[in-house]
Design an enzyme around this catalytic site. Structure first.
Site, PDB file in Angstrom:
ATOM      1  N   LYS A   1      -7.454  -4.480  17.924  1.00  0.00           N
ATOM      2  CA  LYS A   1      -5.885  -4.259  17.448  1.00  0.00           C
ATOM      3  C   LYS A   1      -5.928  -2.622  17.774  1.00  0.00           C
ATOM      4  O   LYS A   1      -4.659  -1.948  18.377  1.00  0.00           O
ATOM      5  CB  LYS A   1      -5.612  -4.666  16.080  1.00  0.00           C
ATOM      6  CG  LYS A   1      -5.263  -6.212  15.960  1.00  0.00           C
ATOM      7  CD  LYS A   1      -5.242  -6.418  14.229  1.00  0.00           C
ATOM      8  CE  LYS A   1      -5.146  -7.981  14.106  1.00  0.00           C
ATOM      9  NZ  LYS A   1      -5.249  -8.113  12.935  1.00  0.00           N
TER      10      LYS A   1
ATOM     11  N   ASP B   1       2.944  -7.622   9.829  1.00  0.00           N
ATOM     12  CA  ASP B   1       2.557  -8.811   9.822  1.00  0.00           C
ATOM     13  C   ASP B   1       3.750  -9.809   9.271  1.00  0.00           C
ATOM     14  O   ASP B   1       3.305 -11.012   9.357  1.00  0.00           O
ATOM     15  CB  ASP B   1       1.300  -8.929   8.905  1.00  0.00           C
ATOM     16  CG  ASP B   1       0.005  -8.501   9.712  1.00  0.00           C
ATOM     17  OD1 ASP B   1      -0.099  -8.993  10.757  1.00  0.00           O
ATOM     18  OD2 ASP B   1      -0.843  -7.983   9.094  1.00  0.00           O
TER      19      ASP B   1
ATOM     20  N   GLN C   1      -5.788  -5.840   7.038  1.00  0.00           N
ATOM     21  CA  GLN C   1      -6.570  -7.011   7.662  1.00  0.00           C
ATOM     22  C   GLN C   1      -6.910  -8.149   6.680  1.00  0.00           C
ATOM     23  O   GLN C   1      -7.692  -7.888   5.548  1.00  0.00           O
ATOM     24  CB  GLN C   1      -7.782  -6.635   8.381  1.00  0.00           C
ATOM     25  CG  GLN C   1      -8.619  -7.686   9.339  1.00  0.00           C
ATOM     26  CD  GLN C   1      -7.665  -8.275  10.381  1.00  0.00           C
ATOM     27  OE1 GLN C   1      -6.710  -7.775  10.975  1.00  0.00           O
ATOM     28  NE2 GLN C   1      -7.995  -9.440  10.781  1.00  0.00           N
TER      29      GLN C   1
END
Ligand code: GUN
Length: 283
Positions: free
Chosen positions: A53, A120, A97
């Site tokens: 990422k 997200d 994460q």
């Protein structure tokens, strides 16, 4: 034989568009878009995902502010960092994460992210908007799946669709998006009776179980579209999806490989979500 949905090629094509958007943003705003990426602990799979990422951000001209915290980080320490990032003008998106170490309450961390920086789309505010069909940040993997279906001319309207997995990251949001696109959606999970029978009826199958080769090729309805979100590394280091690709590809009309299917699209959607937040389009 089924056609392969090439997520790698599709994501590379999208990257040209993203690079242009990042350049235009940087020119207009006098700074590049910024994404803060937080990894707690040293889970090997998460470390690889986070590195990919961060690399994708840098290649696109997005600044990634990388934060690595030790496994023993407390909930308070983590939420204090998030709150600091919430206030920074140069941070447009914040990604924590998952999974987090067991002692950290994931929901508390996700709720500490300012919804306008929730890249997200995991904050309850944004998930609630998604459920209501309102404009919001769409979680990256489900957004990538919907993008692939559209790009390959697959309209979910009226289709019998089976989703395997009920996570907040993939299963629930993709089931919602498919429902909003007028599919008939069956959500299957570890307590589902007779999974094979459900899969055999699916015009579209989205599998996000994380159990390699769980779905046999013989279960696939001839002509079905198969999206395999599973990605598991076996003891020889090879990556496998949930679906037995070799036998399924002869029955499916379209199928995503692992690797090179959903994974690269997820990363590109993260970049697109970052740009969208930077432009202030959401919430
Ligand atoms: N872990 C697995 N997938 C994801 C994702 O899309 N976002 C975050 N933050 N963690 C994940």
């Amino acid at each position: 034989m089924g056609k392969i949905i090439d997520g790698k090629v599709m994501s590379e094509r999208l990257r040209d568009k993203i690079n242009k958007e990042v350049s235009a943003f940087t020119k207009d705003y006098g700074r590049p878009p910024g994404l803060a990426v937080i990894l707690v602990g040293e889970d090997p799979a998460s470390s690889v995902y986070v590195r990919n990422k961060e690399r994708a951000c840098k290649n696109a001209g997005i600044i990634s502010f990388d934060h690595r915290l030790p496994t023993e980080t407390s909930l308070t320490e983590l939420t204090s960092l998030v709150k600091e990032l919430n206030l920074r003008q140069d941070v447009d998106g914040i990604l924590v994460q998952l999974p987090l170490p067991h002692h950290i309450k994931t929901d508390q961390v996700l709720m500490s992210i300012e919804p306008t920086k929730d890249v997200d789309g995991f904050h309850p505010y944004n998930l609630g908007r998604l459920l209501m069909g309102l404009p919001t940040v769409i979680p990256c993997t489900p957004r990538g799946i919907m993008y692939m279906l559209e790009a390959y001319g697959v309209d979910p309207d009226g289709k019998d669709t089976v989703v395997i997995g009920r996570s907040n990251i993939v299963g629930k949001p993709i089931a919602t998006l498919l429902t909003l696109a007028h599919a008939t959606v069956t959500v299957c999970h570890s307590h589902t009776k007779n999974l094979e029978e459900k899969v055999r009826n699916a015009d579209i199958l989205v599998s996000a179980a994380g159990r390699p080769h769980m779905v046999k090729g013989s279960w696939i309805k001839p002509g079905a579209v198969v999206i395999d979100v599973g990605i598991t590394r076996d003891k020889d280091g090879r990556l496998s999806g949930d679906v037995d690709f070799e036998t399924a590809k002869d029955r499916a009309s379209l199928i995503t490989p692992v690797p090179g299917g959903v994974g690269p699209m997820t990363i590109v959607m993260l970049l697109m979500n970052t740009i969208m937040l930077a432009k202030g389009h959401v919430a």
